[in-house]
Design an enzyme around this catalytic site. Structure first.
Site, PDB file in Angstrom:
ATOM      1  CG  HIS A 118      -3.478  18.036 -27.969  1.00  0.00           C
ATOM      2  ND1 HIS A 118      -2.119  17.845 -28.020  1.00  0.00           N
ATOM      3  CD2 HIS A 118      -3.718  18.645 -26.776  1.00  0.00           C
ATOM      4  CE1 HIS A 118      -1.564  18.315 -26.918  1.00  0.00           C
ATOM      5  NE2 HIS A 118      -2.521  18.793 -26.144  1.00  0.00           N
ATOM      6  CG  HIS A 242      -3.835  21.154 -16.464  1.00  0.00           C
ATOM      7  ND1 HIS A 242      -2.899  22.152 -16.560  1.00  0.00           N
ATOM      8  CD2 HIS A 242      -3.739  20.456 -17.619  1.00  0.00           C
ATOM      9  CE1 HIS A 242      -2.263  22.059 -17.714  1.00  0.00           C
ATOM     10  NE2 HIS A 242      -2.770  21.043 -18.376  1.00  0.00           N
ATOM     11  CD1 TRP A 258      -1.523  20.407 -12.877  1.00  0.00           C
ATOM     12  CD2 TRP A 258      -2.114  18.519 -13.920  1.00  0.00           C
ATOM     13  NE1 TRP A 258      -1.028  20.468 -14.154  1.00  0.00           N
ATOM     14  CE2 TRP A 258      -1.379  19.316 -14.827  1.00  0.00           C
ATOM     15  CE3 TRP A 258      -2.585  17.278 -14.374  1.00  0.00           C
ATOM     16  CZ2 TRP A 258      -1.103  18.929 -16.133  1.00  0.00           C
ATOM     17  CZ3 TRP A 258      -2.312  16.886 -15.684  1.00  0.00           C
ATOM     18  CH2 TRP A 258      -1.576  17.706 -16.543  1.00  0.00           C
TER      19      TRP A 258
END
Length: 360
Positions: A118, A242, A258
């Protein structure tokens, strides 16, 4: 048994169920890092002057070099060398290892990888703003962007190193933290370079809205990654991270991991994505859960990779070949962390030794 060997074990389902619905400080240190990904990007010119490192970016990135406005030139602090950064890597890795059982076994791997994503993913190629160079996530509106919810825990986790080393920039610290996270949980070696500078000019803080919405479809995903210059293969590869961490409802209104091995870097995300999923019935945002156990989740943007033919072929490719996934991810993740940063020829990419490698 070594730490690395311990991490290469799946977490029992009973432990997964214990983590759901918890409202404690550890459960907020989540792994929802790729669900709210990326802005857009351009590669530093000097990146292409160092093709001998084997970390050559795609042709798409080469097309983005012209026309950028701001030049963000990296500079290593006076008197510092790569040895100082290996020492810093070790200190971060030791702290990560000490908190291996945090967040019900997820540790800090997903959290730190999401933070690196991010801080890099606000990049915008049109004007060369955003990205990891300035460390601007400490300022509003970036610090309060809803897509960055929960990342204050990642920044807090690393803050002691910023306090200890006044010469260390936020951009270097946060991106190096992501390298530590990937490598220390069994992932590939990530080439990394120091020299990002902190920016105090708050007019250069990127506006909210550059980090994407995980509820969207394949065309949206292509647009987001396309703004950075990534093609479909690179997009699928990067979303494969992920495999780490999990979502936390209090942060993102998505919930769960996940897969069962959320503290290990593997190609498990792709293998599971090809299985059968259904929409979860609950009071949060739309997400999917697996038909077999109802224990694991996929986001709408994850399912988009399975539903779009130009993405699906790469999902299958990485599901079948973990070695290839590791190789591609190492290149693409390094590229992401350097978007918008111009490195002089004197700052060469390096690969850090893991703690286990140094223990041998």
């Amino acid at each position: 048994m070594s730490t690395a060997a311990f991490k290469r074990q799946s977490v029992p389902l009973s432990k997964l169920f214990q983590s759901y619905g918890k409202n404690n400080s550890q459960s907020k240190y989540g792994g929802y890092f790729l669900a709210t990904l990326i802005g857009s990007g351009i590669l530093a010119t000097s990146y292409f002057n160092n093709n001998k490192n084997g970390n050559t970016p795609s042709n798409n990135h080469k097309k983005l070099l012209a026309g950028s406005g701001i030049v963000n030139t990296a500079a290593i602090p006076k008197g510092k060398s790569i040895k100082d950064y290996q020492s810093l890597y070790n200190e971060i890795a030791e702290k990560v290892r000490d908190q291996d059982d945090a967040d019900d076994g997820a540790g800090r791997y997903g959290l730190l990888t999401r933070l690196a994503w991010h801080t890099s993913g606000t990049y915008k190629k049109e004007d060369n703003t955003g990205g990891s160079y300035g460390g601007t996530m400490i300022y509003k509106p970036e610090s309060t962007d809803g897509e960055n919810s929960g990342l204050n825990h990642g920044r807090d986790f690393l803050q002691e190193f910023k306090d200890k080393y006044s010469w260390l920039s936020h951009g270097d610290l946060w991106t190096l933290g992501g390298v530590v996270a990937v490598q220390e949980c069994g992932g590939p070696k990530i080439k990394w370079r120091p020299g990002r500078q902190d920016i105090s000019d708050k007019t250069r803080v990127p506006e909210n809205g550059r980090l994407p919405d995980a509820s969207k479809d394949a065309d949206y995903v292509k647009g987001v990654f396309g703004r950075m210059g990534f093609n479909e293969r690179e997009t699928v590869c990067l979303i494969g991270a992920h495999c780490l961490g999990k979502c936390h409802k209090e942060n993102t209104n998505y919930d769960g991991p996940w897969g069962p091995s959320f503290n290990m870097f593997t190609n498990d995300f792709f293998v599971r994505l090809l299985q059968n999923w259904h929409v979860k019935k609950w009071d949060g945002k739309k997400q999917y859960e697996d038909d077999e156990t109802n224990s694991f989740m996929m986001l709408p943007t994850d399912m988009a990779l399975k539903e779009d033919s130009s993405f699906l072929k790469y999902v299958k490719m990485y599901a079948d070949d973990e070695k290839l996934f590791f190789s591609d991810f190492a290149k693409n993740f390094s590229t992401l962390l350097e978007l918008g940063v111009t490195f002089p020829d004197s700052i060469k990419p390096t690969e850090f030794k893991t703690l286990d490698e140094q223990d041998k």
